[in-house]
Design a protein around this motif. Structure first.
Motif, PDB file in Angstrom:
ATOM      1  N   SER A  21      15.971 -93.048 -39.914  1.00  0.00           N
ATOM      2  CA  SER A  21      16.405 -93.902 -41.027  1.00  0.00           C
ATOM      3  C   SER A  21      15.335 -94.015 -42.109  1.00  0.00           C
ATOM      4  CB  SER A  21      16.793 -95.288 -40.516  1.00  0.00           C
ATOM      5  OG  SER A  21      15.681 -95.894 -39.894  1.00  0.00           O
ATOM      6  N   ASP A  22      14.116 -93.588 -41.801  1.00  0.00           N
ATOM      7  CA  ASP A  22      13.030 -93.568 -42.772  1.00  0.00           C
ATOM      8  C   ASP A  22      13.208 -92.339 -43.663  1.00  0.00           C
ATOM      9  OD1 ASP A  22      10.689 -93.403 -44.216  1.00  0.00           O
ATOM     10  OD2 ASP A  22       9.359 -93.599 -42.478  1.00  0.00           O
ATOM     11  N   ALA A  23      13.537 -92.552 -44.921  1.00  0.00           N
ATOM     12  CA  ALA A  23      13.839 -91.452 -45.845  1.00  0.00           C
ATOM     13  C   ALA A  23      12.672 -90.475 -46.006  1.00  0.00           C
ATOM     14  CB  ALA A  23      14.241 -92.013 -47.207  1.00  0.00           C
ATOM     15  N   ASP A  24      11.441 -90.941 -45.802  1.00  0.00           N
ATOM     16  CA  ASP A  24      10.266 -90.078 -45.952  1.00  0.00           C
ATOM     17  C   ASP A  24       9.917 -89.311 -44.679  1.00  0.00           C
ATOM     18  OD1 ASP A  24       9.954 -90.928 -48.588  1.00  0.00           O
ATOM     19  OD2 ASP A  24       8.759 -92.660 -47.957  1.00  0.00           O
ATOM     20  N   SER A  25      10.634 -89.580 -43.607  1.00  0.00           N
ATOM     21  CA  SER A  25      10.314 -88.965 -42.327  1.00  0.00           C
ATOM     22  C   SER A  25      11.168 -87.715 -42.091  1.00  0.00           C
ATOM     23  CB  SER A  25      10.565 -89.957 -41.192  1.00  0.00           C
ATOM     24  OG  SER A  25      10.384 -89.312 -39.951  1.00  0.00           O
ATOM     25  N   PRO A  26      10.534 -86.633 -41.665  1.00  0.00           N
ATOM     26  CA  PRO A  26      11.303 -85.423 -41.352  1.00  0.00           C
ATOM     27  C   PRO A  26      11.824 -85.421 -39.911  1.00  0.00           C
ATOM     28  CG  PRO A  26       8.984 -84.961 -41.129  1.00  0.00           C
ATOM     29  CD  PRO A  26       9.099 -86.407 -41.604  1.00  0.00           C
ATOM     30  N   GLU A  27      11.623 -86.518 -39.179  1.00  0.00           N
ATOM     31  CA  GLU A  27      11.949 -86.558 -37.761  1.00  0.00           C
ATOM     32  C   GLU A  27      13.450 -86.540 -37.510  1.00  0.00           C
ATOM     33  OE1 GLU A  27       9.939 -90.156 -36.653  1.00  0.00           O
ATOM     34  OE2 GLU A  27       8.206 -89.038 -35.933  1.00  0.00           O
ATOM     35  N   LEU A  28      13.820 -85.876 -36.409  1.00  0.00           N
ATOM     36  CA  LEU A  28      15.178 -85.933 -35.878  1.00  0.00           C
ATOM     37  C   LEU A  28      15.127 -86.750 -34.603  1.00  0.00           C
ATOM     38  CD1 LEU A  28      16.386 -82.228 -36.207  1.00  0.00           C
ATOM     39  CD2 LEU A  28      17.048 -84.179 -37.607  1.00  0.00           C
ATOM     40  N   LEU A  29      16.127 -87.577 -34.397  1.00  0.00           N
ATOM     41  CA  LEU A  29      16.180 -88.428 -33.217  1.00  0.00           C
ATOM     42  C   LEU A  29      17.298 -87.967 -32.290  1.00  0.00           C
ATOM     43  CD1 LEU A  29      15.858 -91.830 -35.093  1.00  0.00           C
ATOM     44  CD2 LEU A  29      14.032 -90.455 -34.084  1.00  0.00           C
ATOM     45  N   TYR A  30      17.031 -88.016 -30.995  1.00  0.00           N
ATOM     46  CA  TYR A  30      17.994 -87.617 -29.984  1.00  0.00           C
ATOM     47  C   TYR A  30      18.076 -88.691 -28.926  1.00  0.00           C
ATOM     48  CZ  TYR A  30      17.480 -83.018 -32.063  1.00  0.00           C
ATOM     49  OH  TYR A  30      17.452 -81.973 -32.948  1.00  0.00           O
ATOM     50  N   LEU A  31      19.232 -88.864 -28.339  1.00  0.00           N
ATOM     51  CA  LEU A  31      19.433 -89.786 -27.244  1.00  0.00           C
ATOM     52  C   LEU A  31      19.910 -88.977 -26.050  1.00  0.00           C
ATOM     53  CD1 LEU A  31      19.730 -92.660 -26.048  1.00  0.00           C
ATOM     54  CD2 LEU A  31      22.086 -92.623 -26.875  1.00  0.00           C
ATOM     55  N   CYS A  32      19.242 -89.154 -24.935  1.00  0.00           N
ATOM     56  CA  CYS A  32      19.613 -88.437 -23.722  1.00  0.00           C
ATOM     57  C   CYS A  32      19.791 -89.446 -22.602  1.00  0.00           C
ATOM     58  CB  CYS A  32      18.522 -87.433 -23.356  1.00  0.00           C
ATOM     59  SG  CYS A  32      18.861 -86.570 -21.822  1.00  0.00           S
ATOM     60  N   ILE A  33      20.900 -89.354 -21.924  1.00  0.00           N
ATOM     61  CA  ILE A  33      21.155 -90.220 -20.775  1.00  0.00           C
ATOM     62  C   ILE A  33      21.202 -89.329 -19.548  1.00  0.00           C
ATOM     63  CG2 ILE A  33      22.776 -91.794 -19.683  1.00  0.00           C
ATOM     64  CD1 ILE A  33      23.744 -92.487 -22.548  1.00  0.00           C
ATOM     65  N   CYS A  34      20.258 -89.540 -18.660  1.00  0.00           N
ATOM     66  CA  CYS A  34      20.190 -88.751 -17.422  1.00  0.00           C
ATOM     67  C   CYS A  34      20.610 -89.647 -16.269  1.00  0.00           C
ATOM     68  CB  CYS A  34      18.782 -88.225 -17.184  1.00  0.00           C
ATOM     69  SG  CYS A  34      18.222 -87.106 -18.464  1.00  0.00           S
ATOM     70  N   ASP A  35      21.564 -89.205 -15.524  1.00  0.00           N
ATOM     71  CA  ASP A  35      22.032 -89.971 -14.378  1.00  0.00           C
ATOM     72  C   ASP A  35      22.573 -88.992 -13.350  1.00  0.00           C
ATOM     73  OD1 ASP A  35      22.690 -92.034 -12.730  1.00  0.00           O
ATOM     74  OD2 ASP A  35      24.013 -93.032 -14.143  1.00  0.00           O
ATOM     75  N   VAL A  36      22.442 -89.339 -12.112  1.00  0.00           N
ATOM     76  CA  VAL A  36      22.974 -88.516 -11.035  1.00  0.00           C
ATOM     77  C   VAL A  36      24.186 -89.241 -10.481  1.00  0.00           C
ATOM     78  CG1 VAL A  36      22.520 -87.470  -8.794  1.00  0.00           C
ATOM     79  CG2 VAL A  36      20.695 -87.607 -10.495  1.00  0.00           C
ATOM     80  N   LEU A  37      25.347 -88.681 -10.736  1.00  0.00           N
ATOM     81  CA  LEU A  37      26.578 -89.280 -10.239  1.00  0.00           C
ATOM     82  C   LEU A  37      27.000 -88.559  -8.970  1.00  0.00           C
ATOM     83  CD1 LEU A  37      28.497 -89.669 -13.608  1.00  0.00           C
ATOM     84  CD2 LEU A  37      27.104 -91.356 -12.423  1.00  0.00           C
ATOM     85  N   GLN A  38      27.336 -89.327  -7.976  1.00  0.00           N
ATOM     86  CA  GLN A  38      27.769 -88.767  -6.700  1.00  0.00           C
ATOM     87  C   GLN A  38      29.118 -89.377  -6.339  1.00  0.00           C
ATOM     88  OE1 GLN A  38      24.753 -89.526  -3.775  1.00  0.00           O
ATOM     89  NE2 GLN A  38      23.161 -88.489  -4.929  1.00  0.00           N
ATOM     90  N   PRO A  39      29.907 -88.653  -5.570  1.00  0.00           N
ATOM     91  CA  PRO A  39      31.197 -89.216  -5.134  1.00  0.00           C
ATOM     92  C   PRO A  39      30.984 -90.505  -4.341  1.00  0.00           C
ATOM     93  CG  PRO A  39      31.084 -86.867  -4.636  1.00  0.00           C
ATOM     94  CD  PRO A  39      29.711 -87.286  -5.086  1.00  0.00           C
ATOM     95  N   TYR A  40      31.868 -91.452  -4.543  1.00  0.00           N
ATOM     96  CA  TYR A  40      31.808 -92.731  -3.820  1.00  0.00           C
ATOM     97  C   TYR A  40      32.586 -92.563  -2.523  1.00  0.00           C
ATOM     98  CZ  TYR A  40      31.528 -97.820  -3.303  1.00  0.00           C
ATOM     99  OH  TYR A  40      31.263 -99.096  -2.867  1.00  0.00           O
ATOM    100  N   THR A  41      31.929 -91.936  -1.580  1.00  0.00           N
ATOM    101  CA  THR A  41      32.543 -91.579  -0.302  1.00  0.00           C
ATOM    102  C   THR A  41      32.519 -92.752   0.677  1.00  0.00           C
ATOM    103  OG1 THR A  41      30.432 -90.826   0.569  1.00  0.00           O
ATOM    104  CG2 THR A  41      31.779 -89.170  -0.569  1.00  0.00           C
ATOM    105  N   ILE A  42      33.127 -92.558   1.824  1.00  0.00           N
ATOM    106  CA  ILE A  42      33.095 -93.564   2.889  1.00  0.00           C
ATOM    107  C   ILE A  42      31.642 -93.877   3.266  1.00  0.00           C
ATOM    108  CG2 ILE A  42      33.667 -94.007   5.321  1.00  0.00           C
ATOM    109  CD1 ILE A  42      36.065 -94.226   3.500  1.00  0.00           C
ATOM    110  N   LYS A  43      30.804 -92.844   3.301  1.00  0.00           N
ATOM    111  CA  LYS A  43      29.376 -93.044   3.624  1.00  0.00           C
ATOM    112  C   LYS A  43      28.715 -93.958   2.589  1.00  0.00           C
ATOM    113  CE  LYS A  43      25.081 -90.514   4.347  1.00  0.00           C
ATOM    114  NZ  LYS A  43      24.416 -89.221   4.316  1.00  0.00           N
ATOM    115  N   LYS A  44      29.010 -93.727   1.295  1.00  0.00           N
ATOM    116  CA  LYS A  44      28.441 -94.571   0.234  1.00  0.00           C
ATOM    117  C   LYS A  44      28.986 -95.993   0.326  1.00  0.00           C
ATOM    118  CE  LYS A  44      25.749 -91.670  -1.830  1.00  0.00           C
ATOM    119  NZ  LYS A  44      24.308 -91.850  -1.788  1.00  0.00           N
ATOM    120  N   GLN A  45      30.265 -96.144   0.652  1.00  0.00           N
ATOM    121  CA  GLN A  45      30.860 -97.472   0.791  1.00  0.00           C
ATOM    122  C   GLN A  45      30.196 -98.239   1.932  1.00  0.00           C
ATOM    123  OE1 GLN A  45      35.148 -97.216   0.996  1.00  0.00           O
ATOM    124  NE2 GLN A  45      35.199 -95.766  -0.701  1.00  0.00           N
TER     125      GLN A  45
END
Length: 80
Positions: A21-45
């Protein structure tokens, strides 16, 4: 478009990043969401049930998918 492809959206016009948002800045911004999703199995329950006996349910990491989604959306809304 350019090297990133023919996309026209603002967020994708810089290879899926957005300019600072800084007009004088050449920076690019990125958002990364890292998550490990696993099946909600009987074992997880079963693991959830046993951990619920000794942990605060609101802080547990093994939870049913609908509750996980709700908690994740609330977190994003709070920080963004």
């Amino acid at each position: 478009g350019g090297a990133c492809g023919p996309w026209v959206s603002v967020l994708r016009s810089y290879c899926n990043g957005t300019r600072s948002s800084d007009a004088d800045s050449p920076e690019l911004l990125y958002l990364c969401i890292c998550d490990v999703l696993q099946p909600y199995t009987i074992k997880k329950q079963l693991e959830h049930t046993l951990k619920a006996l000794v942990q605060d349910k609101k802080k547990m990491t093994i939870i049913e998918p609908a509750l996980y989604a709700s908690r994740f959306h609330a977190y994003l809304a709070r920080i963004l």
